[in-house]
Scaffold this motif. Structure first.
Motif, PDB file in Angstrom:
ATOM      1  N   SER A   1      -1.840  -0.481  55.756  1.00 24.91           N
ATOM      2  CA  SER A   1      -2.128  -0.059  54.396  1.00 24.91           C
ATOM      3  C   SER A   1      -2.730  -1.199  53.593  1.00 24.91           C
ATOM      4  CB  SER A   1      -0.839   0.416  53.712  1.00 24.91           C
ATOM      5  OG  SER A   1      -1.026   0.614  52.320  1.00 24.91           O
ATOM      6  N   VAL A   2      -3.656  -0.861  52.679  1.00 23.57           N
ATOM      7  CA  VAL A   2      -4.220  -1.874  51.789  1.00 23.57           C
ATOM      8  C   VAL A   2      -3.234  -2.248  50.693  1.00 23.57           C
ATOM      9  CG1 VAL A   2      -6.609  -1.222  52.212  1.00 23.57           C
ATOM     10  CG2 VAL A   2      -5.343  -0.110  50.361  1.00 23.57           C
ATOM     11  N   GLY A   3      -2.187  -1.420  50.515  1.00 22.78           N
ATOM     12  CA  GLY A   3      -1.145  -1.739  49.553  1.00 22.78           C
ATOM     13  C   GLY A   3      -1.665  -1.808  48.131  1.00 22.78           C
ATOM     14  N   ASP A   4      -1.033  -2.666  47.336  1.00 23.02           N
ATOM     15  CA  ASP A   4      -1.489  -2.897  45.979  1.00 23.02           C
ATOM     16  C   ASP A   4      -1.555  -4.394  45.720  1.00 23.02           C
ATOM     17  OD1 ASP A   4       1.176  -3.735  45.397  1.00 23.02           O
ATOM     18  OD2 ASP A   4       1.734  -1.674  44.946  1.00 23.02           O
ATOM     19  N   THR A   5      -2.140  -4.768  44.608  1.00 19.73           N
ATOM     20  CA  THR A   5      -2.328  -6.177  44.274  1.00 19.73           C
ATOM     21  C   THR A   5      -1.765  -6.450  42.885  1.00 19.73           C
ATOM     22  OG1 THR A   5      -4.380  -6.235  45.570  1.00 19.73           O
ATOM     23  CG2 THR A   5      -3.998  -8.050  44.036  1.00 19.73           C
ATOM     24  N   THR A   6      -0.933  -7.473  42.793  1.00 25.28           N
ATOM     25  CA  THR A   6      -0.403  -7.895  41.507  1.00 25.28           C
ATOM     26  C   THR A   6      -1.177  -9.109  41.019  1.00 25.28           C
ATOM     27  OG1 THR A   6       1.819  -7.065  42.010  1.00 25.28           O
ATOM     28  CG2 THR A   6       1.635  -8.716  40.253  1.00 25.28           C
ATOM     29  N   VAL A   7      -1.657  -9.036  39.788  1.00 24.48           N
ATOM     30  CA  VAL A   7      -2.362 -10.153  39.168  1.00 24.48           C
ATOM     31  C   VAL A   7      -1.376 -10.875  38.252  1.00 24.48           C
ATOM     32  CG1 VAL A   7      -4.261 -10.858  37.670  1.00 24.48           C
ATOM     33  CG2 VAL A   7      -4.571  -8.970  39.299  1.00 24.48           C
ATOM     34  N   ILE A   8      -1.136 -12.135  38.568  1.00 32.87           N
ATOM     35  CA  ILE A   8      -0.243 -12.965  37.762  1.00 32.87           C
ATOM     36  C   ILE A   8      -1.109 -13.845  36.874  1.00 32.87           C
ATOM     37  CG2 ILE A   8       1.583 -14.707  37.803  1.00 32.87           C
ATOM     38  CD1 ILE A   8       1.043 -12.966  41.011  1.00 32.87           C
ATOM     39  N   SER A   9      -1.102 -13.566  35.578  1.00 35.60           N
ATOM     40  CA  SER A   9      -1.905 -14.348  34.635  1.00 35.60           C
ATOM     41  C   SER A   9      -1.067 -15.487  34.084  1.00 35.60           C
ATOM     42  CB  SER A   9      -2.409 -13.465  33.492  1.00 35.60           C
ATOM     43  OG  SER A   9      -3.279 -12.463  33.981  1.00 35.60           O
ATOM     44  N   VAL A  10      -1.620 -16.691  34.086  1.00 36.44           N
ATOM     45  CA  VAL A  10      -0.893 -17.886  33.660  1.00 36.44           C
ATOM     46  C   VAL A  10      -1.703 -18.615  32.596  1.00 36.44           C
ATOM     47  CG1 VAL A  10      -0.012 -20.136  34.411  1.00 36.44           C
ATOM     48  CG2 VAL A  10       0.266 -18.127  35.886  1.00 36.44           C
ATOM     49  N   ASP A  11      -1.042 -19.026  31.536  1.00 37.05           N
ATOM     50  CA  ASP A  11      -1.646 -19.890  30.531  1.00 37.05           C
ATOM     51  C   ASP A  11      -1.512 -21.324  31.027  1.00 37.05           C
ATOM     52  OD1 ASP A  11      -2.448 -21.358  28.360  1.00 37.05           O
ATOM     53  OD2 ASP A  11      -0.984 -20.540  26.962  1.00 37.05           O
ATOM     54  N   ALA A  12      -2.625 -21.917  31.442  1.00 37.95           N
ATOM     55  CA  ALA A  12      -2.565 -23.250  32.041  1.00 37.95           C
ATOM     56  C   ALA A  12      -2.060 -24.294  31.052  1.00 37.95           C
ATOM     57  CB  ALA A  12      -3.938 -23.653  32.570  1.00 37.95           C
ATOM     58  N   ALA A  13      -2.283 -24.079  29.761  1.00 37.31           N
ATOM     59  CA  ALA A  13      -1.866 -25.060  28.765  1.00 37.31           C
ATOM     60  C   ALA A  13      -0.352 -25.187  28.683  1.00 37.31           C
ATOM     61  CB  ALA A  13      -2.428 -24.686  27.397  1.00 37.31           C
ATOM     62  N   THR A  14       0.356 -24.083  28.918  1.00 31.53           N
ATOM     63  CA  THR A  14       1.811 -24.101  28.868  1.00 31.53           C
ATOM     64  C   THR A  14       2.456 -23.957  30.236  1.00 31.53           C
ATOM     65  OG1 THR A  14       1.951 -21.705  28.541  1.00 31.53           O
ATOM     66  CG2 THR A  14       1.726 -23.079  26.567  1.00 31.53           C
TER      67      THR A  14
END
Length: 459
Positions: A138-151
């Motif tokens: 299965s191709v499954g799903d993808t989680t996008v983890i967004s990060v603020d590089a400054a903090t």
């Protein structure tokens, strides 16, 4: 890196704000290297990423990018042996952001994908990491983890259906590639919707954000590398900007846009604002933020002997990292040896070698391959063989045994030794000689590639 920077980098180098960040791995971790033009591009290790809870796992590998402001870097890293384990590859790697002013490392709590298209750095200080639930079925799903590089803090975790790649923040929002299409990603709660923008015209090797929300991609068409632009208008398609022989151009992010580097003669950037082009001969693995320096290779001397002929480990020692680069303005090539354990140099100090060392060093190694375009992707500089330098001659273990003979036991190779042997074998270099009665096996002299070691029933 350059012993006479005024001549070799060109006038104005001392007042330049150009800088560069690169990474390479070995048994000590993923080394994050930095350099500034006003210091003659003298490289130093600004951070080293590894995990003390995973001792003796062999060499580390990973990827790094610099955020749009140039103040931070983001990296994914993992033991290189994990790259062959689907679960670890898709959602087992570690992530971190590095403050480039002082090297402070902030670990991201999520486990992420070990892939050449992540982390995704765009025009701001937002960084996108991805984690996939894909399996063999299965191709499954993808989680996008967004990060603020400054903090260093996670600002969102949102999931899209399917195998999403090349997630990159742009001035107009975050884009990615899903099902062969460039898509616009919008978050609602914990879900991501993916709206199709344009069909990607072939297998991709790169995606970069440029000015005003435009997106440039590199694809492969037969024996050609193709550079194309999407201008951000709804309903538009990619516009081809030009072609080069496959593997001879790279598409890389730079300050305020992106750059196409290599054999760029037939690539027209005149109608692609934000996309610079730099003609450079030979391999390219990185470029400085303002495009003044191109990196031709970066690797750990500890990895010598892993990809070169057996019996030829580096004489420069463990803990040394070699950087080979070209000054874009003058075309001068140089090579420098970085002591990874040395403290960060003060401005004005130098770790430089004579530029002639670049040519002298050519051919003394077969650098490990990296991830990117097609066959040898972009040269991830992963390899194998923790702490093996100086021990190359005793690494291979024979497996030529008869059944049920307690006096002749198979020598058990470690995971690192097995991977090292495979690396040698694919290059046809697993030809080290074993003398008669090697390790009291009562066998005649042999070479590993000269005979079959084990029948399938004995593995």
């Amino acid at each position: 890196m350059f012993s006479a920077p005024g001549k070799e980098l060109g006038s104005g180098y001392a007042s330049s704000s150009d800088a560069i960040v690169q990474a390479t791995g070995d048994a000590e971790g993923l080394h994050i290297l930095a350099a500034k033009e006003n210091d003659g591009f003298s490289f130093y290790e600004i951070a080293r990423l590894n995990r003390t809870d995973l001792p003796e796992v062999g060499p580390w590998t990973g990827y790094v990018c610099t955020t749009g402001s140039g103040n931070y870097a983001a990296a994914v890293y993992a033991p290189s042996v994990w790259s062959n384990q689907p679960g670890a590859y898709d959602n087992g790697a570690f992530a971190a952001v590095i403050r480039l002013s002082d090297g402070k490392v902030t670990e991201v709590p999520d486990r992420v994908q070990l892939a050449y298209f992540t982390p995704g750095c765009g025009t701001g200080d937002e960084v996108a990491f991805t984690s996939s639930s894909a399996t063999d079925r299965s191709v499954g799903d993808t989680t996008v983890i967004s990060v603020d590089a400054a903090t260093g803090s996670v600002t969102s975790r949102r999931t899209a259906d399917g195998y999403l790649t090349h997630v990159t923040p742009t001035e107009k929002g975050t884009v990615g590639v899903l099902g062969g299409n460039l898509v616009d990603l919008k978050g609602v709660g914990k879900k991501l919707s993916a709206r199709k923008l344009a069909a990607v015209p072939g297998p991709m090797f790169a995606l970069t954000a440029s000015k005003k929300g435009t997106v440039d991609i590199g694809t492969v068409d037969g024996e050609n590398s193709v550079i194309s632009r999407y201008d951000g208008d709804d309903g538009g398609d990619f516009t081809e900007l030009g072609r080069a022989p496959k593997g001879d151009v790279k598409l890389l992010p730079v300050a305020g846009g992106d750059a196409v580097v290599g054999d760029v003669e037939d690539i027209d950037t005149s109608k692609a604002p934000g996309l610079a082009k730099h003609p450079v001969d030979g391999r390219v693995v990185g470029i400085s933020r303002q495009g003044h320096l191109v990196i031709n290779s970066v690797f750990s001397e500890q990895m010598k002997g892993i990809t070169t002929n057996i019996g030829s480990p580096s004489e420069k020692g463990v803990g040394s990292l070699t950087v080979k680069a070209t000054a874009v303005k003058t075309g001068v090539k140089a090579s420098t040896l970085v002591d990874a354990d040395r403290e960060r140099p003060q401005t004005g100090s130098s770790l430089s070698l004579d530029p002639a060392a670049f040519d002298a060093a050519e051919g003394d190694d077969d650098d490990p391959l990296t991830c990117g375009e097609g066959s040898p992707e972009s040269k991830c500089l992963s390899g194998s063989g923790a702490q093996v330098i100086g021990k190359i001659a005793d690494m291979e273990s024979p497996c030529i045994v008869k059944r049920n003979d307690p006096k002749r036991q198979a020598l058990q190779a470690s995971a690192n030794q097995v991977e090292w042997a495979v690396d040698q074998a694919v290059h046809g270099n697993l030809t080290v000689s074993r003398e008669a009665d090697w390790h009291d096996t009562s066998l005649a002299a042999y070479t590993p590639q000269g005979r079959r070691a084990c029948s399938p029933s004995r593995h």
